[in-house]
Design a protein around this motif. Structure first.
Motif, mmCIF file in Angstrom:
data_model
loop_
_atom_site.group_PDB
_atom_site.id
_atom_site.type_symbol
_atom_site.label_atom_id
_atom_site.label_comp_id
_atom_site.label_asym_id
_atom_site.label_seq_id
_atom_site.Cartn_x
_atom_site.Cartn_y
_atom_site.Cartn_z
ATOM 1 N N THR A 146 0.807 -1.235 0.000
ATOM 2 C CA THR A 146 0.000 0.000 0.000
ATOM 3 C C THR A 146 0.839 1.284 0.000
ATOM 4 O O THR A 146 0.659 2.152 -0.855
ATOM 5 C CB THR A 146 -0.958 0.002 1.213
ATOM 6 O OG1 THR A 146 -1.882 -1.081 1.051
ATOM 7 C CG2 THR A 146 -1.741 1.303 1.312
ATOM 8 N N TYR B 210 3.803 1.918 -0.839
ATOM 9 C CA TYR B 210 4.562 2.154 -2.073
ATOM 10 C C TYR B 210 3.669 2.860 -3.094
ATOM 11 O O TYR B 210 4.042 3.884 -3.679
ATOM 12 C CB TYR B 210 5.096 0.830 -2.650
ATOM 13 C CG TYR B 210 5.777 1.036 -3.991
ATOM 14 C CD1 TYR B 210 7.111 1.416 -4.067
ATOM 15 C CD2 TYR B 210 5.061 0.895 -5.189
ATOM 16 C CE1 TYR B 210 7.730 1.645 -5.292
ATOM 17 C CE2 TYR B 210 5.670 1.126 -6.411
ATOM 18 C CZ TYR B 210 7.005 1.497 -6.463
ATOM 19 O OH TYR B 210 7.599 1.734 -7.680
ATOM 20 N N TYR B 211 2.491 2.308 -3.288
ATOM 21 C CA TYR B 211 1.565 2.910 -4.265
ATOM 22 C C TYR B 211 1.177 4.321 -3.845
ATOM 23 O O TYR B 211 1.110 5.227 -4.669
ATOM 24 C CB TYR B 211 0.307 2.048 -4.424
ATOM 25 C CG TYR B 211 0.563 0.724 -5.099
ATOM 26 C CD1 TYR B 211 1.181 0.665 -6.352
ATOM 27 C CD2 TYR B 211 0.197 -0.479 -4.499
ATOM 28 C CE1 TYR B 211 1.425 -0.557 -6.977
ATOM 29 C CE2 TYR B 211 0.432 -1.701 -5.114
ATOM 30 C CZ TYR B 211 1.051 -1.728 -6.352
ATOM 31 O OH TYR B 211 1.283 -2.929 -6.962
ATOM 32 N N LYS C 96 3.810 6.688 -4.749
ATOM 33 C CA LYS C 96 3.947 6.915 -6.191
ATOM 34 C C LYS C 96 2.753 7.655 -6.779
ATOM 35 O O LYS C 96 2.876 8.378 -7.760
ATOM 36 C CB LYS C 96 4.111 5.569 -6.922
ATOM 37 C CG LYS C 96 5.407 4.871 -6.649
ATOM 38 C CD LYS C 96 6.562 5.548 -7.376
ATOM 39 C CE LYS C 96 7.884 5.056 -6.808
ATOM 40 N NZ LYS C 96 9.017 5.893 -7.199
ATOM 41 N N ILE C 97 1.578 7.415 -6.201
ATOM 42 C CA ILE C 97 0.353 7.936 -6.799
ATOM 43 C C ILE C 97 0.038 9.351 -6.309
ATOM 44 O O ILE C 97 -0.458 10.186 -7.069
ATOM 45 C CB ILE C 97 -0.827 6.976 -6.474
ATOM 46 C CG1 ILE C 97 -0.668 5.682 -7.269
ATOM 47 C CG2 ILE C 97 -2.167 7.610 -6.771
ATOM 48 C CD1 ILE C 97 -1.581 4.573 -6.820
ATOM 49 N N PHE D 297 -6.992 -0.097 -0.223
ATOM 50 C CA PHE D 297 -6.088 -1.115 -0.761
ATOM 51 C C PHE D 297 -6.119 -2.351 0.134
ATOM 52 O O PHE D 297 -5.831 -2.267 1.333
ATOM 53 C CB PHE D 297 -4.654 -0.575 -0.848
ATOM 54 C CG PHE D 297 -4.478 0.507 -1.870
ATOM 55 C CD1 PHE D 297 -4.795 0.292 -3.204
ATOM 56 C CD2 PHE D 297 -3.986 1.756 -1.507
ATOM 57 C CE1 PHE D 297 -4.627 1.290 -4.154
ATOM 58 C CE2 PHE D 297 -3.815 2.764 -2.454
ATOM 59 C CZ PHE D 297 -4.135 2.529 -3.782
ATOM 60 N N ILE E 246 -4.715 -5.575 -3.907
ATOM 61 C CA ILE E 246 -3.374 -5.428 -4.489
ATOM 62 C C ILE E 246 -2.466 -6.613 -4.165
ATOM 63 O O ILE E 246 -1.333 -6.681 -4.631
ATOM 64 C CB ILE E 246 -2.702 -4.118 -4.017
ATOM 65 C CG1 ILE E 246 -2.579 -4.098 -2.493
ATOM 66 C CG2 ILE E 246 -3.468 -2.898 -4.506
ATOM 67 C CD1 ILE E 246 -1.627 -3.035 -1.965
ATOM 68 N N GLU F 221 -1.330 -6.324 -14.792
ATOM 69 C CA GLU F 221 -0.016 -6.083 -14.181
ATOM 70 C C GLU F 221 1.064 -6.166 -15.258
ATOM 71 O O GLU F 221 0.859 -6.792 -16.290
ATOM 72 C CB GLU F 221 0.265 -7.135 -13.096
ATOM 73 C CG GLU F 221 -0.619 -7.003 -11.884
ATOM 74 C CD GLU F 221 -0.191 -7.920 -10.725
ATOM 75 O OE1 GLU F 221 0.956 -8.403 -10.728
ATOM 76 O OE2 GLU F 221 -1.022 -8.128 -9.828
ATOM 77 N N ALA G 63 2.336 1.161 -10.638
ATOM 78 C CA ALA G 63 1.782 2.341 -9.962
ATOM 79 C C ALA G 63 1.162 3.302 -10.973
ATOM 80 O O ALA G 63 0.113 3.907 -10.714
ATOM 81 C CB ALA G 63 2.876 3.033 -9.158
ATOM 82 N N LEU H 259 -2.121 1.902 -12.122
ATOM 83 C CA LEU H 259 -3.086 2.016 -11.032
ATOM 84 C C LEU H 259 -3.592 3.454 -10.907
ATOM 85 O O LEU H 259 -4.789 3.697 -10.749
ATOM 86 C CB LEU H 259 -2.406 1.557 -9.736
ATOM 87 C CG LEU H 259 -3.301 1.170 -8.566
ATOM 88 C CD1 LEU H 259 -4.340 0.147 -8.973
ATOM 89 C CD2 LEU H 259 -2.448 0.618 -7.414
ATOM 90 N N LYS H 260 -2.672 4.381 -11.005
ATOM 91 C CA LYS H 260 -3.046 5.789 -10.850
ATOM 92 C C LYS H 260 -4.072 6.202 -11.919
ATOM 93 O O LYS H 260 -5.095 6.818 -11.591
ATOM 94 C CB LYS H 260 -1.805 6.672 -10.942
ATOM 95 C CG LYS H 260 -2.109 8.155 -10.755
ATOM 96 C CD LYS H 260 -0.847 8.992 -10.805
ATOM 97 C CE LYS H 260 -1.211 10.477 -10.801
ATOM 98 N NZ LYS H 260 -0.007 11.325 -10.834
#
Lengths: 297, 317
Positions: free
Chosen positions: B70, B72-73, B76-77, B155, B195, B265, B278, B281-282
């Motif tokens: 979580t 990490y995303y 990044k997001i 997440f 995730i 993925e 990421a 996902l964003k």
């Protein structure tokens, strides 16, 4: 060789010649070992006359002891489970369903009924542990959803009697989603201002506890019932130490603050009647029990 | 690099590649042609291995030690993220994180399970197994989101809610049940992503939403394949069969209509290229939030409840 030693190995009596008392005549209490006749046990509402151990009973028994004159109508009785995932473990799900139906004479692990408790109408959705461990699958979720909708429409309080090992694994994520489904429907019941009584009986664990069973406006239990999220064996294996005495019993859960009260079976009808009187919900239309159905016995 | 059992052929190829480079360096030989050949083989092999993953292989991938979690995303997001702590009753659970974030110009409340990235942190995060206070922290943040009209992003990545004495005493079951009850009626959009691992009540405890998606190499089920094997087969050795029987893959879940879709993925899994994951996902989140924001509150709640109302299969006699 000692004179007391067997001359032949193994038990020589054929099974059909085995002498035993027929099942169902006597009750031997698993708690205190007291023995009484099944008739005595039934007259005592299936509670051990010696140690007050509350034995596990089914939906028909609860309906009979709750409803006035033991009379009620079954609702949504046309639903049946089927093997939507072609699930096979040591035994195919379809066979488990068939043998459960045969053994219990029930269609699934829950029956819903409407009747009167001290003259006040009440909808009761009750589980049967004898049907695949009272496991929650699609049928149970649907029956609770329908019961909730019916309760809102008729403005009649709802009581759910839980007795379940949790979700039905053989329906995988379908059974998991019943947690969301039932909780979502109960949120609508709450918004409509209709009381919901959750009655947690032995045992109430897993996904059932972690959804509707813990969501009662009033949470009630029977004495000595096992109530928890994770089963005691799983917890013991995880933490690798012994569990406290009385852990996960209704008395323990009352102390930790998740139950309103523990009610003995003999006082159940009166307590529910009192609650219904105090909530005093007026039904939207007259509740007519069209074809009064007498209890199973 | 950590290779899973089924990635053994890949591991062999990577070993060959390493040896070849060593030989090249030591002997001053030009190995570039052979290197390219092996690299091509790796690519083909990876495609082949990943084109038809079994349920159990997806379970293994979802637990890959290098898989992004979580936070990490979130990092990044979001261009900004403020982590908020505590359930205001008992403690701050480290297995569920949450806070306020900005995804470009979209303000959100984010909640999610969090696993640790090394041995020490795995313990600190309790392996992503939340206690009741974790679920209650998540609920507190969702209520905060509701008050300030911010959509909720969830997440999901847990091997299950923690089965412990204290968890029971503090009401693990009640905490999860309460979340389901409140999430059904939450006035703001709820967007959920599995995730990693979606194990049972621990997962759905923050997983009831308007839209629920699963990343490609994840699983969602009423029970883990190991526990299912132990209960139904009376042995721990049938986890592969259990994983198949449970139909726990994103593809199955989508077919059954229990989730709203699958997010692709990168080849080799999210851990093979976390940044690309990421990014995917964003843009997915932004698109979905835009759509959810357009629906009126009452209608959205009704649609959400009706969606769950229709889950389940049975016959009428």
């Amino acid at each position: 060789m000692g004179w007391f030693k067997r001359l032949k190995d193994g038990i020589q009596t054929a099974t059909e010649h085995k002498r035993e008392t027929p099942d169902g005549l006597w009750y031997n209490c698993k708690k205190c070992k007291h023995t009484c006749t099944s008739k005595e046990l039934k007259e005592n509402l299936w509670v051990c006359p010696s140690c007050q151990y509350h034995t596990r009973i089914g939906s028909n028994e609860y309906f009979e002891l709750l409803f006035d004159e033991g009379k009620y109508n079954l609702l949504f009785d046309d639903l049946e489970a089927y093997d939507m995932l072609s699930f096979v473990d040591l035994k195919p799900y379809i066979e488990r369903l068939e043998s459960a139906k045969k053994k219990t004479n029930l269609k699934d692990a829950m029956q819903v009924s409407i009747g009167r408790v001290n003259k006040k109408p009440l909808i009761v959705a009750c589980m049967d542990f004898t049907f695949i461990g009272g496991s929650m699958g699609s049928v149970m979720g649907e029956k609770i959803a329908l019961a909730t909708e019916y309760a809102i429409k008729k403005r009649v309080p709802l009581m759910i009697i839980s007795k379940s090992g949790g979700a039905r694994m053989m329906e995988s994520a379908y059974s998991l989603m019943q947690m969301a489904k039932t909780s979502a429907k109960l949120s609508q019941l709450a918004q409509a201002g209709i009381p919901y009584i959750s009655f947690l009986t032995d045992p109430t664990t897993g996904g059932v506890t972690a959804s509707f069973a813990m969501l009662g406006d009033i949470n009630i239990s029977e004495p000595g019932a096992l109530i928890g999220f994770a089963g005691p064996r799983v917890i013991k294996e995880t933490i690798k130490r012994d569990l406290p005495e009385n852990f996960q019993t209704s008395e323990y859960v009352l102390e930790t603050g998740f139950l309103d009260m523990i009610v003995e079976r003999k006082d159940l009808k009166e307590t529910i009647g009192d609650l219904l009187n105090i909530f005093d919900i007026q039904p939207s239309s007259r509740i007519i029990l069209s074809s009064l159905r007498s209890g199973s016995n | 690099m950590v290779f899973l059992e089924f990635e053994k052929p890949l591991e062999d190829l990577y070993e060959q590649l390493e040896k070849l480079n060593e030989v090249g360096e030591q002997g001053g030989i030009d190995v570039s042609k052979m290197t390219r050949e092996i690299e091509a083989k790796i690519k083909d092999k990876r495609k082949e291995l990943y084109s038809n993953l079994t349920g159990w292989q997806k379970v293994q991938l979802s637990r890959h030690p290098e898989r992004p979690y979580t936070l990490y995303y979130v990092d990044k997001i979001c261009k900004k993220f403020l982590e908020l702590h505590g359930d205001r009753h008992f403690a701050d659970d480290k297995a569920i994180v949450g806070g306020l974030g900005m995804i470009d110009d979209q303000r959100v409340v984010i909640i999610g399970h969090q696993k640790g990235v090394n041995t020490k942190l795995r313990q600190y995060r309790n392996f992503g197994m939340a206690n009741p206070e974790g679920y209650r922290k998540a609920l507190r943040l969702m209520k905060l989101a509701e008050r300030f009209k911010l959509p909720v992003l969830s997440f999901i990545d847990t091997p299950g809610a923690y089965p412990g004495i204290e968890a029971e005493e503090r009401g693990q079951a009640e905490a999860i049940a309460k979340n389901l009850f409140e999430m059904a009626q939450l006035k703001v959009p709820i967007l959920c992503y599995v995730i990693g691992e979606g194990a049972s009540g621990g997962a759905i405890g923050i997983g009831l939403g308007d839209k629920v998606f699963m990343l490609e190499n994840t699983w969602y089920s009423v029970i883990s394949p190991e526990s299912c094997s132990s209960i139904l087969w009376h042995s721990w050795d049938y986890k592969e069969q259990a994983a198949e029987a449970l139909k726990l893959t994103p593809e199955h879940m989508s077919e059954m209509g229990l989730i709203d879709g699958v997010v692709e993925e990168p080849l080799g899994g999210a851990h093979a290229d976390p940044e690309a994951m990421a990014k995917t996902l964003k843009s997915h989140i932004k698109k979905e939030l835009t759509a959810l924001n357009k629906i009126g509150v009452d209608k959205r709640i009704k649609m959400r409840i009706d969606k769950y109302r229709n889950m389940g299969k049975f016959t009428k006699v």
